[in-house]
Write a protein that holds these residues in place. Sequence first.
Motif, PDB file in Angstrom:
ATOM      1  N   ASP A  59       0.869  -1.187   0.000  1.00 30.38           N
ATOM      2  CA  ASP A  59       0.000   0.000   0.000  1.00 30.38           C
ATOM      3  C   ASP A  59       0.900   1.231   0.000  1.00 30.38           C
ATOM      4  N   PRO A  60       1.193   1.801  -1.167  1.00 27.52           N
ATOM      5  CA  PRO A  60       2.118   2.941  -1.238  1.00 27.52           C
ATOM      6  C   PRO A  60       1.729   4.101  -0.336  1.00 27.52           C
ATOM      7  N   ARG A  61       0.430   4.391  -0.233  1.00 30.52           N
ATOM      8  CA  ARG A  61       0.009   5.527   0.593  1.00 30.52           C
ATOM      9  C   ARG A  61       0.296   5.255   2.061  1.00 30.52           C
ATOM     10  N   LEU A  62      -0.074   4.062   2.522  1.00 33.37           N
ATOM     11  CA  LEU A  62       0.192   3.718   3.921  1.00 33.37           C
ATOM     12  C   LEU A  62       1.680   3.611   4.203  1.00 33.37           C
ATOM     13  N   TRP A  63       2.441   3.143   3.216  1.00 36.28           N
ATOM     14  CA  TRP A  63       3.892   3.036   3.383  1.00 36.28           C
ATOM     15  C   TRP A  63       4.483   4.407   3.718  1.00 36.28           C
ATOM     16  N   ASP A  64       4.056   5.429   3.003  1.00 37.73           N
ATOM     17  CA  ASP A  64       4.548   6.778   3.279  1.00 37.73           C
ATOM     18  C   ASP A  64       3.990   7.306   4.594  1.00 37.73           C
ATOM     19  N   ALA A  65       2.711   7.023   4.856  1.00 45.95           N
ATOM     20  CA  ALA A  65       2.068   7.544   6.067  1.00 45.95           C
ATOM     21  C   ALA A  65       2.644   6.934   7.332  1.00 45.95           C
ATOM     22  N   THR A  66       3.157   5.708   7.253  1.00 45.33           N
ATOM     23  CA  THR A  66       3.727   5.045   8.436  1.00 45.33           C
ATOM     24  C   THR A  66       5.226   5.237   8.537  1.00 45.33           C
ATOM     25  N   GLY A  67       5.770   6.173   7.736  1.00 46.04           N
ATOM     26  CA  GLY A  67       7.198   6.448   7.820  1.00 46.04           C
ATOM     27  C   GLY A  67       8.069   5.321   7.320  1.00 46.04           C
ATOM     28  N   ASN A  68       7.562   4.553   6.331  1.00 46.27           N
ATOM     29  CA  ASN A  68       8.316   3.437   5.750  1.00 46.27           C
ATOM     30  C   ASN A  68       8.647   2.373   6.798  1.00 46.27           C
ATOM     31  N   ASP A  69       7.724   2.162   7.728  1.00 40.99           N
ATOM     32  CA  ASP A  69       7.925   1.173   8.795  1.00 40.99           C
ATOM     33  C   ASP A  69       7.070  -0.058   8.483  1.00 40.99           C
ATOM     34  N   PRO A  70       7.682  -1.195   8.125  1.00 41.06           N
ATOM     35  CA  PRO A  70       6.893  -2.376   7.742  1.00 41.06           C
ATOM     36  C   PRO A  70       5.961  -2.880   8.845  1.00 41.06           C
ATOM     37  N   ILE A  71       6.401  -2.825  10.106  1.00 40.55           N
ATOM     38  CA  ILE A  71       5.545  -3.315  11.191  1.00 40.55           C
ATOM     39  C   ILE A  71       4.306  -2.443  11.325  1.00 40.55           C
ATOM     40  N   ALA A  72       4.508  -1.126  11.273  1.00 34.05           N
ATOM     41  CA  ALA A  72       3.360  -0.219  11.330  1.00 34.05           C
ATOM     42  C   ALA A  72       2.462  -0.398  10.109  1.00 34.05           C
ATOM     43  N   LEU A  73       3.064  -0.614   8.962  1.00 31.72           N
ATOM     44  CA  LEU A  73       2.292  -0.831   7.739  1.00 31.72           C
ATOM     45  C   LEU A  73       1.403  -2.060   7.869  1.00 31.72           C
ATOM     46  N   LEU A  74       1.982  -3.172   8.329  1.00 33.32           N
ATOM     47  CA  LEU A  74       1.203  -4.403   8.444  1.00 33.32           C
ATOM     48  C   LEU A  74       0.101  -4.273   9.489  1.00 33.32           C
ATOM     49  N   GLY A  75       0.313  -3.410  10.475  1.00 29.89           N
ATOM     50  CA  GLY A  75      -0.718  -3.189  11.477  1.00 29.89           C
ATOM     51  C   GLY A  75      -1.835  -2.283  10.992  1.00 29.89           C
ATOM     52  N   ALA A  76      -1.554  -1.466   9.983  1.00 31.32           N
ATOM     53  CA  ALA A  76      -2.536  -0.497   9.513  1.00 31.32           C
ATOM     54  C   ALA A  76      -3.285  -0.934   8.260  1.00 31.32           C
ATOM     55  N   VAL A  77      -2.710  -1.843   7.494  1.00 34.12           N
ATOM     56  CA  VAL A  77      -3.318  -2.215   6.213  1.00 34.12           C
ATOM     57  C   VAL A  77      -4.598  -3.021   6.450  1.00 34.12           C
ATOM     58  N   ASP A  78      -5.553  -2.841   5.586  1.00 32.19           N
ATOM     59  CA  ASP A  78      -6.824  -3.552   5.677  1.00 32.19           C
ATOM     60  C   ASP A  78      -6.580  -5.055   5.504  1.00 32.19           C
TER      61      ASP A  78
END
Length: 850
Positions: free
Chosen positions: A43-62
């Motif tokens: 999710d490119p948008r979430l990737w930028d919004a989470t500061g390029n943090d994979p753990i935060a990304l996986l926690g935020a993605v639908d």
Amino acid sequence: MKAIRRFTVRTVLPERLTGLEELSTNLRRSWHQPTRQLFRSIDPRLWDATGNDPIALLGAVDPSRLDQLASDDSFVSSVDALVAELHDYLEKPRWYQSLPDAPASIAYFSPEFGIAAALPQYSGGLGILAGDHLKAASDLGVPIIGVGLFYRAGYFRQAISREGWQLESYPVLDPDGLPLTVLRHPDGTAAHIVLALPDGKALSARIWQVRVGRIPLLLLDTDIPENEDGLRSVTDRLYGGGGEHRLLQELLLGVGGVRAIKTYVELTGAAAPEVFHTNEGHAGFLGLERISDLIGEGLTFEAALQVVRAGTVFTTHTPVPAGIDRFEVDLVQRYVSTDLLPGVAPEDVLALGTEDYEGGDPTKFNMAVMGLRLAQRANGVSKLHGEVSRGMFGALWPGFDADDVPITSVTNGVHAPTWTDPMLTALAAEKFAGADPTTCDWMSPAVTDADLWSVKHRMREQLVADARRRVSLAWQEQNPGVGDPSWFSELLDPDVLTIGFARRVPTYKRLTLMLHDPERLRALLLHPERPVQLVIAGKSHPADDEGKRLIQRLVEFASDPEVRRRIVFLPNYDIGMAKILYPGTDVWLNNPLRPLEACGTSGMKAALNGSLNLSILDGWWAEYYDEENGWAIPSADSAGDGAERDKLEADSLYDLIEHQIAPRFYDRGADGVPERWVASIRHTLATLSPELSAERMVTEYVQRLYVPAAQAERRITADGYRPARDLAAWRSRVTAAWPRVHVAHVESGGVDAVPQVGDELHLRASVELDGLSTSDVLVEVVYGRAHESDRLDGVTHLELEPAEGDARPAVFAGTVPLARAGSFGYTVRVVPRNPLLASPAELGLIAVAE
């Protein structure tokens, strides 16, 4: 309404995507571009919004998006391939595994580690350097175990008030949302270490593990139920609190860190370290814990000290005494007069750190002094800093010239895969078949001037967009619900010469030197044909009001409507900002007071991206500036006072920008490319990229310091520590006799009344040894050019051999060839000699002919 408690709930990954967990928790993903690209594709948008943090990304993605990806065979194959590639990286031999007799393991202690933006355990250059050291060690296969503290609030988050004043906040980190795991016993209970404290108290800490590629990093955390409330906060903030709080942190890092390693080795079967590297003095107490262990094995304190010294490397990073941690002797005595260090007497601890030398304060316990006394090998972090350190700490070796002080230098480097912009990496991959950007031939016509200029322009565009975004976010924090001022969309221009300046803000780094003549700076920013723009960032220590005033002055100047589109201060400087700021600049500015910059690695990171440096000849720039890779700001060292020096150096700065830098940048060919400027970019990339890499730095540490330290440690521990016991007894005997050792007489001959090149000077020195044998000492003639003050420089050392017989005083003789014309002078010196010493100056004992 605010939550009373906050924690992170980890996502449950579909079975086919479980490899994402391993990829996200090993911090190699912070510098491995294919892994980062994989996470971004989720999710490119979430990737930028989470500061390029994979753990935060996986926690935020639908979750539906994860289910979709789990059914995508192509994506699953990419995950599996990257996991397999990670396993190869972790397990297959690398450069280090080809070395004979290299240490099985090295412990690396640092008070801070800057590895990834998602793990904010750093304040500035020291931490970033430590993080780059671990990353490069991983890439090279060097078996390091890192040790630090886990700070629940990290350093601090910076904001700027409407008045331009720095504001600090300390967001509490949730370990569950970070790439951490607790070190556990086989029964699942968390492993703890415990330190005895005064008044019968104890300090406990759990051990977090971080995987940095192949490197395990252990972080100690006191925020656990086993501690009373006052002690849970020991690891609250990096460089926070007063003297006693800081001492507790450093006891935990040093003493607790060694205990954490012993626990880790016991639970994992990892190799025990043969070498201990102390990165700055904060971790110096580690040597005392090791001495305590050796005393438990039956050694005396003096014998244990020899073992610890043999296997210890100490790196100093500060060129100013004010940058060294110093504690009241009485405070240290209170903490070591406990069961903290079994078998170690408090007076022996104090003797290691007390400033009991000329110019020192005997009421102060100096962590750098203890670090030097506990390490047989020490270094500064650039050639110039090595010289400065030999002068600054020379009092520990009285009677020795500065050049003889046993502190060498290993110039810092930066981790190229972390700090090289992906756009430049992609260009190297395209033009040089995937070659490493630090080793490919940037002078090759395979890369055109237009190629390089296009990449730099896109980097500049990226920086401009990021700066506008950050300024907008800062505005929204202060003015919620109020739209951005219209001029924000015009902040900076990707076609304008861009100068960057970002670092910590102590006064000696002179953040506001550029403001010395505000009108001249204004004219440079607003030049009608050759405008300049400045992007500035940096944090001042929370207790440093003078540093905060410098930031305030700069922010006030940058808020002037006339110049505000051409100069900006970006708040909350961190790794995420730096990775866009360095590549986006055309010129990197550094103007400290020489020689107070130990190294200054920010300019290195800029150079890796083709930026040219504009700097005082200090730190790394003093040894790498070659007149083509940037510009040197002349140092006005002989100025009458600080104000005059600032004026002269600021005028030079303005002159260089106006008459050399801006004209070269804007001198364009018919294709719009500045040919002369791009030639400097090529030269910088071709010549500096290999030299400035952390791989070069870590390779030097291994070859020049780690391997010799391991060999010394093996020699001194052989045969049940017999060499250590013998060396301790020998040191005691030599030290007791030395006050009566002296050069009684020197005779010379063999030279005519008018000496000529080719003559030979024959010397005989009579030396009173007071019962020492001739094998206990090294007698040398030291000769070179003599000045009017009789000072020698360009010296050569020649050993004088003992004459046969049992004459008293002992006689030593030798011949000096007169190989060059001009002034000549010599003297004779005596120093202790033992094959287990690493330097003639090691004992700090010398006798010189008078």
